[in-house]
Design a protein around this motif. Sequence first.
Motif, PDB file in Angstrom:
ATOM      1  N   ILE A  49       0.820  -1.213   0.000  1.00 57.97           N
ATOM      2  CA  ILE A  49       0.000   0.000   0.000  1.00 57.97           C
ATOM      3  C   ILE A  49       0.855   1.265   0.000  1.00 57.97           C
ATOM      4  N   THR A  50       1.917   1.255   0.787  1.00 57.42           N
ATOM      5  CA  THR A  50       2.724   2.467   0.944  1.00 57.42           C
ATOM      6  C   THR A  50       3.927   2.522   0.005  1.00 57.42           C
ATOM      7  N   GLY A  51       4.391   1.346  -0.463  1.00 57.70           N
ATOM      8  CA  GLY A  51       5.598   1.310  -1.265  1.00 57.70           C
ATOM      9  C   GLY A  51       6.853   1.527  -0.455  1.00 57.70           C
ATOM     10  N   LYS A  52       6.726   1.459   0.873  1.00 61.38           N
ATOM     11  CA  LYS A  52       7.856   1.713   1.766  1.00 61.38           C
ATOM     12  C   LYS A  52       8.290   0.430   2.470  1.00 61.38           C
ATOM     13  N   LYS A  53       9.534   0.400   2.859  1.00 58.37           N
ATOM     14  CA  LYS A  53      10.046  -0.719   3.629  1.00 58.37           C
ATOM     15  C   LYS A  53       9.525  -0.662   5.050  1.00 58.37           C
ATOM     16  N   HIS A  54       9.645  -1.787   5.759  1.00 57.38           N
ATOM     17  CA  HIS A  54       9.114  -1.877   7.115  1.00 57.38           C
ATOM     18  C   HIS A  54       9.733  -0.826   8.036  1.00 57.38           C
ATOM     19  N   VAL A  55      11.037  -0.593   7.890  1.00 52.99           N
ATOM     20  CA  VAL A  55      11.717   0.389   8.740  1.00 52.99           C
ATOM     21  C   VAL A  55      11.167   1.775   8.484  1.00 52.99           C
ATOM     22  N   GLU A  56      10.919   2.112   7.215  1.00 54.67           N
ATOM     23  CA  GLU A  56      10.375   3.418   6.873  1.00 54.67           C
ATOM     24  C   GLU A  56       8.943   3.564   7.364  1.00 54.67           C
ATOM     25  N   MET A  57       8.180   2.453   7.317  1.00 58.92           N
ATOM     26  CA  MET A  57       6.786   2.497   7.772  1.00 58.92           C
ATOM     27  C   MET A  57       6.680   2.780   9.256  1.00 58.92           C
ATOM     28  N   SER A  58       7.670   2.357  10.035  1.00 59.68           N
ATOM     29  CA  SER A  58       7.628   2.598  11.473  1.00 59.68           C
ATOM     30  C   SER A  58       7.658   4.090  11.789  1.00 59.68           C
ATOM     31  N   ILE A  59       8.129   4.873  10.816  1.00 56.39           N
ATOM     32  CA  ILE A  59       8.162   6.321  11.001  1.00 56.39           C
ATOM     33  C   ILE A  59       6.899   6.964  10.442  1.00 56.39           C
ATOM     34  N   ASP A  60       6.485   6.524   9.255  1.00 57.30           N
ATOM     35  CA  ASP A  60       5.346   7.155   8.590  1.00 57.30           C
ATOM     36  C   ASP A  60       4.601   6.123   7.758  1.00 57.30           C
ATOM     37  N   PHE A  61       3.950   5.163   8.422  1.00 60.71           N
ATOM     38  CA  PHE A  61       3.342   4.052   7.701  1.00 60.71           C
ATOM     39  C   PHE A  61       1.987   4.394   7.110  1.00 60.71           C
ATOM     40  N   LYS A  62       1.447   5.594   7.425  1.00 63.43           N
ATOM     41  CA  LYS A  62       0.117   5.958   6.944  1.00 63.43           C
ATOM     42  C   LYS A  62       0.138   6.563   5.536  1.00 63.43           C
ATOM     43  N   VAL A  63       1.310   6.850   5.013  1.00 62.52           N
ATOM     44  CA  VAL A  63       1.414   7.479   3.701  1.00 62.52           C
ATOM     45  C   VAL A  63       1.191   6.435   2.610  1.00 62.52           C
ATOM     46  N   ILE A  64       0.128   6.593   1.832  1.00 63.56           N
ATOM     47  CA  ILE A  64      -0.169   5.676   0.735  1.00 63.56           C
ATOM     48  C   ILE A  64       0.673   6.073  -0.472  1.00 63.56           C
ATOM     49  N   ASP A  65       1.123   5.066  -1.207  1.00 63.61           N
ATOM     50  CA  ASP A  65       1.927   5.300  -2.399  1.00 63.61           C
ATOM     51  C   ASP A  65       1.198   6.295  -3.311  1.00 63.61           C
ATOM     52  N   GLY A 118      -9.335   5.976  -8.927  1.00 64.02           N
ATOM     53  CA  GLY A 118     -10.575   5.231  -8.757  1.00 64.02           C
ATOM     54  C   GLY A 118     -10.483   4.030  -7.835  1.00 64.02           C
ATOM     55  N   PHE A 119      -9.337   3.884  -7.133  1.00 66.83           N
ATOM     56  CA  PHE A 119      -9.156   2.719  -6.251  1.00 66.83           C
ATOM     57  C   PHE A 119      -9.123   3.102  -4.776  1.00 66.83           C
ATOM     58  N   ASP A 120      -9.416   4.343  -4.456  1.00 68.47           N
ATOM     59  CA  ASP A 120      -9.222   4.819  -3.084  1.00 68.47           C
ATOM     60  C   ASP A 120     -10.026   4.021  -2.051  1.00 68.47           C
ATOM     61  N   GLU A 121     -11.261   3.637  -2.404  1.00 69.65           N
ATOM     62  CA  GLU A 121     -12.096   2.892  -1.454  1.00 69.65           C
ATOM     63  C   GLU A 121     -11.511   1.509  -1.185  1.00 69.65           C
ATOM     64  N   GLN A 122     -11.057   0.836  -2.245  1.00 67.50           N
ATOM     65  CA  GLN A 122     -10.439  -0.475  -2.061  1.00 67.50           C
ATOM     66  C   GLN A 122      -9.142  -0.371  -1.251  1.00 67.50           C
ATOM     67  N   ILE A 123      -8.387   0.685  -1.512  1.00 67.34           N
ATOM     68  CA  ILE A 123      -7.142   0.880  -0.772  1.00 67.34           C
ATOM     69  C   ILE A 123      -7.435   1.056   0.715  1.00 67.34           C
ATOM     70  N   SER A 124      -8.472   1.839   1.038  1.00 68.27           N
ATOM     71  CA  SER A 124      -8.844   2.045   2.440  1.00 68.27           C
ATOM     72  C   SER A 124      -9.250   0.734   3.104  1.00 68.27           C
TER      73      SER A 124
END
Length: 386
Positions: A319-335, A342-348
């Motif tokens: 979902i984020t395109g980020k590695k696990h270490v990067e997600m621990s800092i800002d894991f809410k950022v979607i790629d 048109g995919f925002d609902e499925q992504i959520s």
Amino acid sequence: MEVDLRTMVFNVLLLMLWSLQTCFAMISDAGSIEFDGGSEESDHETLFDPSFWYSFSIGYVCSASGIIFAYMWFCVPWAQLKKTKRKFMSSNVGRHDIRAIKANQVPQLLLYLLLLKKGNQEVSRVLDKLRSSISFMELCRATDYFNMTNVIGTGKTGTVYKAKLSNGSKVAVKRLYDSKLFETKFALEIGILHRFKHGNLVGLLGFCTERKQRILVYEFMPNGKLSDWLHPLQNEAFPLDWPIRLKIALGLARGLSFLHDCCNWKILHFGINSEHVLLDKNFEPKLRNFRSAELMKESQKKLGKKDVYDFGVVLMELITGKKHVEMSIDFKVIDSSLLGKGFDEQISCLVKVAVDCIQLSPHQRPSMLDVYKYIERLWEGYETDD
């Protein structure tokens, strides 16, 4: 028949215990008569003297012990497992014709040894006696004698080479570094992947144990590792679109659900990450690397929640395109490449699944079967080009 045997043994045991209690009661009565200075007539009223009943009781105790031992040996599940082990080992491992074990018997034998937590020595004894399904010389020719120009990957346990067999098929050949150090890991790969075939597990085509070698031959995955697509080098960036990412999430969930819930042996991978997910030409995910896997009984399935957590981490990477270490800092950022298409609902919805999977408490995480069913509903009516 097994239930009838248990019932019969249990009833006999109860009868013997009741009889034993009766004997002690008669001993007690006889002793009280003598203690009270009973007359000679009262002594004759007892059927036998106390010494007989003491001997008789000892015999009963020995008999009851034998019955209990037999019950524990033949009826209790863990004892039955030992009996099965002796029978299996004597028919396959203890004989002199181990070399004649057929290829379809290999996974059963290895899985059995691993289930019993056997060490490298016993596993090696079996592997050394087994016939390779692919010869060492054929693999030498297929890899140009393990030429470094054919290396497509290196890991903690071995080197992977691209190869072309004599029939023209492309394969990936993994040669372990130190055969004795990784016997159990080698056996796990054979035992699991040779026995259990599934569309989302990488296919094991063969193995080689000649000349003390430990070599595994897998189907070739032209699109490589998922991690290379999610975290490419700057000059190799080629982002995956959302339908492909959802397809990967669905396939990975399907494969893990099969391991946890659908096959007779409950298998826990214990190593789920984007490095261990390969992609075929249609971007169908294939789970690989079972070197840390464990075989669990039904009562231990809750340990599978570790796999659920790791799967949630992979979902967040998708979902984020980020590695696990990067997600621990800002894991809410979607790629950013996924937004506004048109995919925002499925992504959520998939974000919610991922968050449920990475809950700190294992009891709050869903099962892989539930996760798979939920993602399958997201995929319904969705079509992508193969």
